[in-house]
Motif scaffolding. Structure first.
Motif, mmCIF file in Angstrom:
data_model
loop_
_atom_site.group_PDB
_atom_site.id
_atom_site.type_symbol
_atom_site.label_atom_id
_atom_site.label_comp_id
_atom_site.label_asym_id
_atom_site.label_seq_id
_atom_site.Cartn_x
_atom_site.Cartn_y
_atom_site.Cartn_z
ATOM 1 N N ILE A 5 0.832 -1.193 0.000
ATOM 2 C CA ILE A 5 0.000 0.000 0.000
ATOM 3 C C ILE A 5 0.874 1.253 0.000
ATOM 4 C CG2 ILE A 5 -1.935 -1.117 1.173
ATOM 5 C CD1 ILE A 5 -0.757 0.790 3.597
ATOM 6 N N VAL A 6 0.296 2.341 -0.432
ATOM 7 C CA VAL A 6 0.973 3.634 -0.417
ATOM 8 C C VAL A 6 0.300 4.459 0.678
ATOM 9 C CG1 VAL A 6 1.485 5.712 -1.749
ATOM 10 C CG2 VAL A 6 1.473 3.469 -2.874
ATOM 11 N N LYS A 7 1.058 4.770 1.715
ATOM 12 C CA LYS A 7 0.488 5.459 2.872
ATOM 13 C C LYS A 7 -0.202 6.757 2.488
ATOM 14 C CE LYS A 7 3.657 3.520 6.255
ATOM 15 N NZ LYS A 7 4.692 3.818 7.262
ATOM 16 N N SER A 8 0.416 7.527 1.621
ATOM 17 C CA SER A 8 -0.178 8.817 1.249
ATOM 18 C C SER A 8 -1.502 8.622 0.515
ATOM 19 C CB SER A 8 0.792 9.644 0.412
ATOM 20 O OG SER A 8 1.118 8.973 -0.787
ATOM 21 N N ALA A 9 -1.617 7.571 -0.292
ATOM 22 C CA ALA A 9 -2.866 7.305 -1.009
ATOM 23 C C ALA A 9 -3.965 6.897 -0.035
ATOM 24 C CB ALA A 9 -2.651 6.214 -2.050
ATOM 25 N N VAL A 10 -3.605 6.096 0.967
ATOM 26 C CA VAL A 10 -4.576 5.693 1.983
ATOM 27 C C VAL A 10 -5.043 6.918 2.754
ATOM 28 C CG1 VAL A 10 -4.923 4.357 4.104
ATOM 29 C CG2 VAL A 10 -3.663 3.353 2.188
ATOM 30 N N LYS A 11 -4.109 7.733 3.167
ATOM 31 C CA LYS A 11 -4.436 8.938 3.931
ATOM 32 C C LYS A 11 -5.327 9.869 3.109
ATOM 33 C CE LYS A 11 -4.174 11.773 7.375
ATOM 34 N NZ LYS A 11 -5.249 11.651 8.340
ATOM 35 N N ASN A 12 -5.030 10.038 1.833
ATOM 36 C CA ASN A 12 -5.864 10.880 0.969
ATOM 37 C C ASN A 12 -7.280 10.324 0.845
ATOM 38 O OD1 ASN A 12 -3.850 12.748 0.480
ATOM 39 N ND2 ASN A 12 -3.208 11.787 -1.433
ATOM 40 N N ARG A 13 -7.378 9.014 0.725
ATOM 41 C CA ARG A 13 -8.691 8.363 0.567
ATOM 42 C C ARG A 13 -9.540 8.492 1.821
ATOM 43 N NH1 ARG A 13 -13.165 7.240 -0.487
ATOM 44 N NH2 ARG A 13 -13.910 5.331 -1.415
ATOM 45 N N ASP A 16 -10.611 13.218 6.121
ATOM 46 C CA ASP A 16 -10.433 13.892 7.400
ATOM 47 C C ASP A 16 -10.200 12.949 8.580
ATOM 48 O OD1 ASP A 16 -10.758 16.358 6.182
ATOM 49 O OD2 ASP A 16 -12.947 16.284 6.396
ATOM 50 N N GLN A 17 -10.120 11.670 8.323
ATOM 51 C CA GLN A 17 -9.907 10.704 9.402
ATOM 52 C C GLN A 17 -8.437 10.678 9.812
ATOM 53 O OE1 GLN A 17 -13.233 10.226 10.150
ATOM 54 N NE2 GLN A 17 -12.578 8.179 10.686
ATOM 55 N N ASN A 18 -8.201 10.483 11.079
ATOM 56 C CA ASN A 18 -6.847 10.225 11.553
ATOM 57 C C ASN A 18 -6.541 8.757 11.316
ATOM 58 O OD1 ASN A 18 -6.433 12.848 12.513
ATOM 59 N ND2 ASN A 18 -7.529 12.373 14.381
ATOM 60 N N VAL A 19 -5.294 8.451 11.030
ATOM 61 C CA VAL A 19 -4.896 7.069 10.765
ATOM 62 C C VAL A 19 -3.795 6.694 11.744
ATOM 63 C CG1 VAL A 19 -3.984 5.465 9.049
ATOM 64 C CG2 VAL A 19 -5.460 7.351 8.320
ATOM 65 N N ALA A 20 -4.041 5.648 12.527
ATOM 66 C CA ALA A 20 -3.050 5.179 13.491
ATOM 67 C C ALA A 20 -1.889 4.526 12.750
ATOM 68 C CB ALA A 20 -3.677 4.172 14.453
ATOM 69 N N PHE A 23 -2.215 0.934 11.670
ATOM 70 C CA PHE A 23 -3.230 0.642 10.656
ATOM 71 C C PHE A 23 -2.590 0.230 9.339
ATOM 72 C CE2 PHE A 23 -5.889 1.965 7.075
ATOM 73 C CZ PHE A 23 -7.054 1.295 7.358
ATOM 74 N N TYR A 24 -1.527 0.922 8.954
ATOM 75 C CA TYR A 24 -0.879 0.644 7.665
ATOM 76 C C TYR A 24 -0.310 -0.768 7.615
ATOM 77 C CZ TYR A 24 -1.249 5.693 7.035
ATOM 78 O OH TYR A 24 -1.721 6.963 6.921
ATOM 79 N N GLU A 25 0.306 -1.209 8.690
ATOM 80 C CA GLU A 25 0.861 -2.565 8.729
ATOM 81 C C GLU A 25 -0.264 -3.605 8.644
ATOM 82 O OE1 GLU A 25 3.475 -5.488 11.618
ATOM 83 O OE2 GLU A 25 3.631 -3.324 11.899
ATOM 84 N N ALA A 26 -1.344 -3.374 9.378
ATOM 85 C CA ALA A 26 -2.473 -4.302 9.351
ATOM 86 C C ALA A 26 -3.102 -4.348 7.958
ATOM 87 C CB ALA A 26 -3.506 -3.901 10.393
ATOM 88 N N LEU A 27 -3.238 -3.191 7.322
ATOM 89 C CA LEU A 27 -3.798 -3.136 5.974
ATOM 90 C C LEU A 27 -2.891 -3.860 4.990
ATOM 91 C CD1 LEU A 27 -5.944 -2.129 4.008
ATOM 92 C CD2 LEU A 27 -4.674 0.033 3.867
ATOM 93 N N ASP A 28 -1.604 -3.663 5.126
ATOM 94 C CA ASP A 28 -0.642 -4.331 4.255
ATOM 95 C C ASP A 28 -0.750 -5.852 4.399
ATOM 96 O OD1 ASP A 28 1.414 -3.270 2.376
ATOM 97 O OD2 ASP A 28 2.687 -4.680 3.481
#
Length: 55
Positions: A5-13, A16-20, A23-28
């Protein structure tokens, strides 16, 4: 582990939500499992090409 995954793309998607951070590791990990399952389904159907229907 590869990063799928691309963190910046997830954050953009998520707008306005905060992302822990964890979360990125779990999503990956979820994406890696999804890819493994799709690959297995293609192989089970005697195909070398993974298709959308394998998801």
């Amino acid at each position: 582990m590869a990063d799928f995954i691309v963190k910046s793309a997830v954050k953009n998607r998520l707008d306005d939500q905060n992302v822990a951070a964890d979360f990125y590791e779990a999503l990956d990990e979820e994406v890696a499992e999804l890819l493994e399952d799709a690959t297995q389904r293609a192989e089970d159907n005697d195909r070398k090409t993974v298709q959308a229907r394998d998801l």
